[in-house]
Scaffold this motif. Structure first.
Motif, mmCIF file in Angstrom:
data_model
loop_
_atom_site.group_PDB
_atom_site.id
_atom_site.type_symbol
_atom_site.label_atom_id
_atom_site.label_comp_id
_atom_site.label_asym_id
_atom_site.label_seq_id
_atom_site.Cartn_x
_atom_site.Cartn_y
_atom_site.Cartn_z
ATOM 1 N N THR A 100 0.817 -1.212 0.000
ATOM 2 C CA THR A 100 0.000 0.000 0.000
ATOM 3 C C THR A 100 0.849 1.260 0.000
ATOM 4 O OG1 THR A 100 -1.739 -1.159 1.205
ATOM 5 C CG2 THR A 100 -1.801 1.253 1.261
ATOM 6 N N MET A 101 1.974 1.245 0.723
ATOM 7 C CA MET A 101 2.742 2.472 0.951
ATOM 8 C C MET A 101 3.994 2.594 0.108
ATOM 9 S SD MET A 101 2.471 2.848 5.093
ATOM 10 C CE MET A 101 3.524 1.410 5.355
ATOM 11 N N SER A 102 4.532 1.497 -0.394
ATOM 12 C CA SER A 102 5.821 1.562 -1.073
ATOM 13 C C SER A 102 5.767 0.776 -2.372
ATOM 14 C CB SER A 102 6.927 1.011 -0.163
ATOM 15 O OG SER A 102 6.921 -0.402 -0.173
ATOM 16 N N CYS A 103 6.949 0.598 -2.942
ATOM 17 C CA CYS A 103 7.056 -0.079 -4.235
ATOM 18 C C CYS A 103 7.580 -1.501 -4.112
ATOM 19 C CB CYS A 103 8.003 0.716 -5.139
ATOM 20 S SG CYS A 103 9.647 0.947 -4.418
ATOM 21 N N PHE A 104 8.052 -1.905 -2.943
ATOM 22 C CA PHE A 104 8.890 -3.088 -2.851
ATOM 23 C C PHE A 104 8.156 -4.405 -3.055
ATOM 24 C CE2 PHE A 104 11.276 0.087 -0.293
ATOM 25 C CZ PHE A 104 12.347 0.208 -1.170
ATOM 26 N N ASN A 105 6.842 -4.411 -2.908
ATOM 27 C CA ASN A 105 6.099 -5.639 -3.163
ATOM 28 C C ASN A 105 5.252 -5.557 -4.426
ATOM 29 O OD1 ASN A 105 5.789 -6.164 0.357
ATOM 30 N ND2 ASN A 105 7.051 -7.329 -1.049
ATOM 31 N N HIS A 106 5.596 -4.616 -5.304
ATOM 32 C CA HIS A 106 4.987 -4.552 -6.631
ATOM 33 C C HIS A 106 5.833 -5.367 -7.604
ATOM 34 C CE1 HIS A 106 2.408 -1.488 -5.011
ATOM 35 N NE2 HIS A 106 1.854 -1.224 -6.191
ATOM 36 N N ARG A 107 5.163 -5.857 -8.668
ATOM 37 C CA ARG A 107 5.838 -6.662 -9.677
ATOM 38 C C ARG A 107 5.408 -6.203 -11.070
ATOM 39 N NH1 ARG A 107 7.102 -10.494 -5.770
ATOM 40 N NH2 ARG A 107 5.396 -11.037 -4.354
ATOM 41 N N VAL A 108 6.272 -6.444 -12.068
ATOM 42 C CA VAL A 108 5.948 -6.059 -13.441
ATOM 43 C C VAL A 108 4.718 -6.830 -13.898
ATOM 44 C CG1 VAL A 108 6.737 -6.068 -15.835
ATOM 45 C CG2 VAL A 108 8.331 -5.482 -14.004
ATOM 46 N N SER A 109 3.726 -6.080 -14.410
ATOM 47 C CA SER A 109 2.505 -6.712 -14.901
ATOM 48 C C SER A 109 2.421 -6.702 -16.426
ATOM 49 C CB SER A 109 1.279 -6.009 -14.319
ATOM 50 O OG SER A 109 1.282 -4.629 -14.658
ATOM 51 N N ALA A 110 3.226 -5.866 -17.087
ATOM 52 C CA ALA A 110 3.210 -5.795 -18.551
ATOM 53 C C ALA A 110 4.483 -5.118 -19.033
ATOM 54 C CB ALA A 110 1.990 -5.023 -19.050
ATOM 55 N N ILE A 111 4.843 -5.368 -20.267
ATOM 56 C CA ILE A 111 6.044 -4.776 -20.844
ATOM 57 C C ILE A 111 5.874 -3.280 -21.036
ATOM 58 C CG2 ILE A 111 7.426 -4.651 -22.965
ATOM 59 C CD1 ILE A 111 8.211 -7.011 -21.341
ATOM 60 N N HIS A 112 4.698 -2.852 -21.496
ATOM 61 C CA HIS A 112 4.529 -1.456 -21.909
ATOM 62 C C HIS A 112 4.440 -0.516 -20.712
ATOM 63 C CE1 HIS A 112 0.350 -1.623 -20.710
ATOM 64 N NE2 HIS A 112 0.104 -2.611 -21.560
ATOM 65 N N ALA A 113 4.532 0.790 -21.004
ATOM 66 C CA ALA A 113 4.459 1.819 -19.973
ATOM 67 C C ALA A 113 3.081 1.838 -19.335
ATOM 68 C CB ALA A 113 4.783 3.178 -20.576
ATOM 69 N N ASN A 114 3.027 2.375 -18.115
ATOM 70 C CA ASN A 114 1.743 2.450 -17.430
ATOM 71 C C ASN A 114 0.876 3.562 -18.003
ATOM 72 O OD1 ASN A 114 2.527 4.912 -16.144
ATOM 73 N ND2 ASN A 114 3.553 3.751 -14.525
ATOM 74 N N VAL A 115 -0.319 3.704 -17.469
ATOM 75 C CA VAL A 115 -1.316 4.599 -18.042
ATOM 76 C C VAL A 115 -0.847 6.053 -18.053
ATOM 77 C CG1 VAL A 115 -2.507 4.909 -15.827
ATOM 78 C CG2 VAL A 115 -3.760 5.231 -17.964
ATOM 79 N N LYS A 116 0.013 6.430 -17.105
ATOM 80 C CA LYS A 116 0.498 7.807 -17.069
ATOM 81 C C LYS A 116 1.300 8.162 -18.314
ATOM 82 C CE LYS A 116 2.740 7.190 -13.229
ATOM 83 N NZ LYS A 116 3.611 7.468 -12.079
ATOM 84 N N PHE A 117 2.028 7.175 -18.848
ATOM 85 C CA PHE A 117 2.959 7.439 -19.955
ATOM 86 C C PHE A 117 2.426 6.963 -21.298
ATOM 87 C CE2 PHE A 117 5.686 8.179 -16.428
ATOM 88 C CZ PHE A 117 6.631 9.083 -16.887
ATOM 89 N N ARG A 118 1.164 6.595 -21.354
ATOM 90 C CA ARG A 118 0.592 6.222 -22.637
ATOM 91 C C ARG A 118 -0.125 7.411 -23.249
ATOM 92 N NH1 ARG A 118 -0.801 1.078 -20.139
ATOM 93 N NH2 ARG A 118 -3.022 1.565 -20.121
ATOM 94 N N ASP A 119 -0.088 7.491 -24.550
ATOM 95 C CA ASP A 119 -0.718 8.582 -25.282
ATOM 96 C C ASP A 119 -1.543 7.959 -26.398
ATOM 97 O OD1 ASP A 119 -1.487 10.831 -26.586
ATOM 98 O OD2 ASP A 119 0.508 11.562 -27.067
#
Length: 969
Positions: free
Chosen positions: A435-454
């Motif tokens: 919930t608070m950090s990045c350390f237990n997140h994992r790659v879910s897809a090759i492409h960029a996330n929604v922030k960096f998609r156009d």
């Protein structure tokens, strides 16, 4: 000269050996010092016949060799031509064979002791004056440690910071008052990673505890005075695979040793020997090409935005710097652009990493931002409840860092805490950090996330329906996040194009060695084809002794989604293809040191690291042909000793903007660790903030570091006056040619804590050199607490130090055979100019806390009665780096006598000084007499000469470029 010699006082078994590939014999160069040969005699490693490591185990063997290094040990043995001076340095490779004597006393039938971890006694006593060691201080990073030898050397433990710590990966020893230096580099061989340790856990539990026949001098086992059971060993060699299936009874090549009269020669020679012993899995820095980003100014998104980075934020950061006249030419899009997710049970409606930030930053309404993203709704709340929650969190954080974080490995408290984490609190820890950090997140897809998609733009040229052909920007079929084909691109390429439209030449993107902090997601369709599975890291006893809290670190508790090396190689290929087709020029690969704990069932950590780095470098070479790779969080030798092609790596822990105790320690870490890592890579000193009290200190350090220069300023928060001393209007920087390293007079001094020593860092330019002086007293890394700590109650108590600079501080500048040599030294801040002979010093400089000075050093040229030298570009911290060539010669007849000018001062024949340099503004020269005339690019200019110190200022004008300066006398 090559021989294998068994320890323990037995008969020497001399086995002739040919030189290894690339190892030079003495006939190919000038021998440095024949009296510094290394040998193993009577259970003692000797240097020139004098005892060095006393009380070696019977298991130890030594074979002699030699290495060819650059003259003065200051040029990285660059092959500039067949006439380049070289020096042959004595070296040796230490190994061991762990056996138990058989009943029949026949050595051939000795019982092999097969283990996945060996701890071998190297010394009961170290006969050295002082040492400096590079040892891991946490999973990801190293820090330097200083100490003394002989009976003063004590074991490291949770209660003392003296001695050689566990997980030591490099040591430099000073012998005989500085007359000799021995470099020791533990290496990797046959899947076993070797380190040095003086930690009590190792020194009290060596494999040869029963091998007790006392010291060579007759002192019984124990302390030097004979007290039993206290200290059987002060230095041990640890060799481990970190995989119970990978065992051996010994390692033939475990430790590279080299002895020389120069510490820099000794280090370079030891690294040459280590590279050859490892069959070239890593190459020296001088044999590799650095990416072009090292010579231009850059900006990184991390400390400006952290995970809340967006395309609008990147554009704002670049534009703000460019508007101030300091255009960044390379940009690192750090953590926050990837598609990542926590494990299913911890997913949220709006993820704090992959989705839009919840708050609207103040820069998005500025005119230079071409895209405003749609930000999520919500706020952080407030009132008494929020205040109470913050106070409670602050209290818990303080209690953790000052108590639980530093409990000793394998103590009762540590074992209880580990049990509770493993069996009670694991779900709570995983949920909280998801919930608070990045350390237990994992790659879910090759492409960029929604922030960096156009999705509205033309998008990236990345198309999953194309086949790859030779070269970059090519074609390959690849699935997208949902497992299907997406032929119209996701728009990431348009985001990169907009960034480059602001004048950026190179864009790098961040990812971790295993994809992300938590690796690849085992349940997401976008990466399911790589067949990841979550593995809990198993750290070595040495690493846990250094950082006991790794037992309950969120990554250790939540695991890493990893896969077979072949599948991870496919992941690198697909990820890098996606990035390259979008216009990205390189990658910053973080989180590398975790690899040592993930090798179970894969041949061990060292073996896994070798495969992953080979795959990573292969993919980088294919997709980013300018060697676009920055290695980061990589301070275990599983990583460093696999940098075959990659030539750039972070050499220190992060720059922490809000951790004031870390700001001075950072400089010590990079400078001293560059003694080791600088032989393998161009050191990356990390980003910094230009605005703030640490900004000038760090800017001056980057000027002498021989490193890339990049900041992580938030948009609109800059010190442009400071940055102009580092960066040209074009975005170019004046990078020194070598890794910045401590000068000899502070090499073995604890410049963070001893209260008297200044840190002095030297480097070379194409013409001359540079020395930076810094007061970094007052804070240090505490190995006992595992945090940065202040040494004094208040900043006012931090002592001032005295720095003094001499020509010899720049290695290789002084030629001892020329008694008429003179050198010009200029101080950047005071602009004082001095003419010195070898052995003379600049006036003492008193530096208050965090104060600094940078000195340019160059050789004075002399013809007849004229002494002259171009010194530096005025107002630039490393202004001497602008010089490309210089000469002082008698004038040709048309330039001198034919003009009928004898020159001011009377009776001199015509003399001409010429120099070529890059830049703009003004050139500072030294001139013993006033010149007749000065030309810049063929046109006469009015130069200012000061008789009191010979200071000559030559105006170059505002045009940035290469200028030809001619000074006539």
């Amino acid at each position: 000269r090559h021989a294998t010699i068994r320890g323990g006082g037995g008969e020497s078994d001399r086995i002739p050996m040919g030189p290894k590939r690339g190892t030079a014999r003495a006939a190919n160069g000038v021998h440095a010092n024949p009296s510094l040969s290394l040998a193993l005699e009577g259970g003692c490693v000797t240097v020139g016949g004098h005892a060095f490591m006393e009380g070696c185990s019977h298991a130890v063997s030594l074979r002699g060799t030699s290495a060819l290094v650059g003259d003065n040990g200051c040029d990285g043995a660059t092959d500039s031509g067949p006439d380049t001076p070289k020096t042959t340095v004595d070296a040796a490779i230490l190994g061991f064979r762990n056996t138990h004597p058989a009943w029949d006393d026949d050595p051939e039938s000795d019982l092999r002791i097969l283990r996945d971890r060996h701890v071998i006694r190297l010394a009961r006593r170290l006969r050295c004056d002082r040492f400096v060691a590079a040892a891991r201080c946490k999973l990801w990073w190293m820090t330097p440690t200083w100490g003394a030898g002989g009976d003063a050397l004590v074991n490291s433990s949770s209660y003392t910071e003296a001695g050689i710590p566990a997980e030591t990966q490099f040591v430099l020893f000073e012998l005989d008052g500085g007359a000799a230096h021995v470099a020791a580099v533990p290496i990797i061989s046959d899947g076993f990673r070797c380190t040095l340790s003086g930690h009590v856990n190792d020194c009290r539990n060596t494999d040869d505890d029963d091998d007790d026949d006392g010291d060579p001098d007759g002192t019984p086992d124990g302390t030097p005075d004979g007290t039993p059971g206290e200290r059987r060993c002060v230095l041990a060699l640890v060799a481990e695979s970190n995989c119970e299936r990978e065992t051996c009874d010994g390692v033939d090549s475990a430790l590279a040793l080299a002895a020389a009269d120069s510490p820099f020669r000794a280090v370079e020679a030891a690294m040459v020997v280590a590279s050859e012993a490892m069959n070239g899995t890593f190459r020296l820095r001088s044999r590799k090409a650095a990416p072009p980003v090292v010579d231009v100014f850059g900006w990184c998104t991390w400390d400006a935005f952290y995970h809340a980075v967006t395309p609008a934020g990147v554009e704002a950061g670049v534009a703000a710097l460019a508007d101030g006249g300091i255009p960044p030419r390379f940009v690192i899009i750090d953590d926050g652009w990837q598609s990542v997710a926590p494990d299913p049970q911890f997913k949220k409606r709006v993820d704090h990493i992959s989705d839009h930030p919840r708050t609207k930053p103040d820069f998005i309404d500025r005119g230079h931002v071409t895209e405003v993203v749609e930000f999520g709704r919500g706020d952080a709340g407030g009132g008494a409840l929020a205040w109470a929650g913050g106070a409670l969190a602050s209290g818990l954080e303080y209690a953790y860092w000052n108590a639980l974080h530093s409990v000793a490995y394998n103590s009762l408290t540590w074992n209880v805490a580990k049990f509770l984490v493993d069996w009670v609190f694991s779900p709570v820890i995983r949920g909280a950090f998801s919930t608070m950090s990045c350390f237990n997140h994992r790659v879910s897809a090759i492409h960029a996330n929604v922030k960096f998609r156009d999705d509205e733009g033309l998008g990236s040229t990345y198309s999953p329906n194309r086949k790859r052909v030779k070269g970059r920007g090519t074609k390959r079929k690849s699935p997208t996040a949902d497992g299907g084909d997406k032929g119209d691109g996701d728009g990431f390429g348009r985001v990169i194009s907009r960034i480059k439209a602001l004048g950026v030449q190179s864009v790098y993107c961040w990812h971790a060695l295993f994809g992300y902090w938590g690796g690849l997601h085992p349940f997401e369709r976008g990466v399911k084809r790589f067949r990841p599975k979550v593995v809990l890291p198993r750290h070595t006893p040495g690493l846990l002794a250094v950082e006991p809290s790794q037992a309950w670190d969120p990554i250790s508790v939540g695991g890493v989604g990893t896969a077979d090396p072949e599948k991870l190689a496919e992941f690198y290929e697909e990820l890098h293809l996606y990035l390259a087709d979008a216009g990205v020029d390189g990658v910053k690969v973080d989180g590398q040191a975790m690899v040592g704990g993930l090798g179970r069932g894969l041949g061990g950590g060292p073996n896994l690291a070798r495969h992953l780095h080979a795959a990573l470098e292969k993919s980088v070479k294919r997709h980013f042909p300018t060697n676009g790779l920055i290695n980061c969080m990589c301070h275990s030798t599983e990583n460093i000793f696999n940098f075959g092609d990659s030539a750039l790596a972070r050499v220190s822990d992060d720059f922490y903007p809000t951790n004031n105790a870390s700001h001075t320690v950072h400089l010590a870490n990079v400078a001293y660790l560059s003694m080791f890592m600088g032989e393998v890579v161009v050191p990356d000193w990390d980003m910094f903030h230009s605005l703030g009290d640490a900004g000038p200190l760090h800017a001056a350090a980057r000027a002498v570091g021989g490193c890339p220069v990049y900041v992580s300023d938030s948009p609109g928060k800059h010190d442009f006056d400071l940055l102009r001393q580092l960066v040209f209007p074009s975005g170019k920087v004046l990078r020194a040619k070598l890794p910045g390293r401590p000068t000899r007079d502070c090499l073995y001094a604890d410049t963070c804590r001893d209260g008297v020593s200044s840190l002095k860092v030297w480097n070379r330019n194409k013409i001359g050199g540079v020395v930076g002086c810094f007061n970094i007293q007052g804070a240090a890394w505490s190995r006992r607490k595992g945090i940065f700590v202040f040494q004094y109650a208040s900043a006012a108590d931090v002592p001032s130090v005295v720095a003094s600079v001499r020509p010899e501080d720049v290695e290789g500048m002084v030629n001892g055979d020329d008694s008429n040599e003179e050198f010009v030294i200029q101080a950047h801040r005071t602009r004082a100019l001095s003419l010195l002979k070898p052995g003379q010093r600049m006036p003492d400089l008193r530096l208050g806390p965090k104060e600094w000075e940078v000195y340019t050093v160059c050789k004075a040229l002399r013809v007849g009665g004229v002494k002259w030298a171009p010194v530096a570009l005025d107002q630039m911290l490393n202004g001497g780096g602008a010089l490309e060539s210089c000469s002082l010669t008698p004038a040709r007849s048309k330039e001198g006598a034919a003009k009928g000018k004898a020159g001011k001062g009377g009776g001199r024949a015509g003399v001409v000084g010429e120099t070529s340099l890059y830049g703009c503004g003004a050139l500072v020269c030294y001139s013993s007499v006033e010149p007749l005339e000065v030309e810049v690019d063929g046109a006469r200019v009015r130069a200012k000469w000061r008789a009191s110190d010979g200071n000559l200022i030559v105006p170059l004008g505002p045009r940035e470029g290469t200028h030809a300066v001619v000074v006539r006398f």
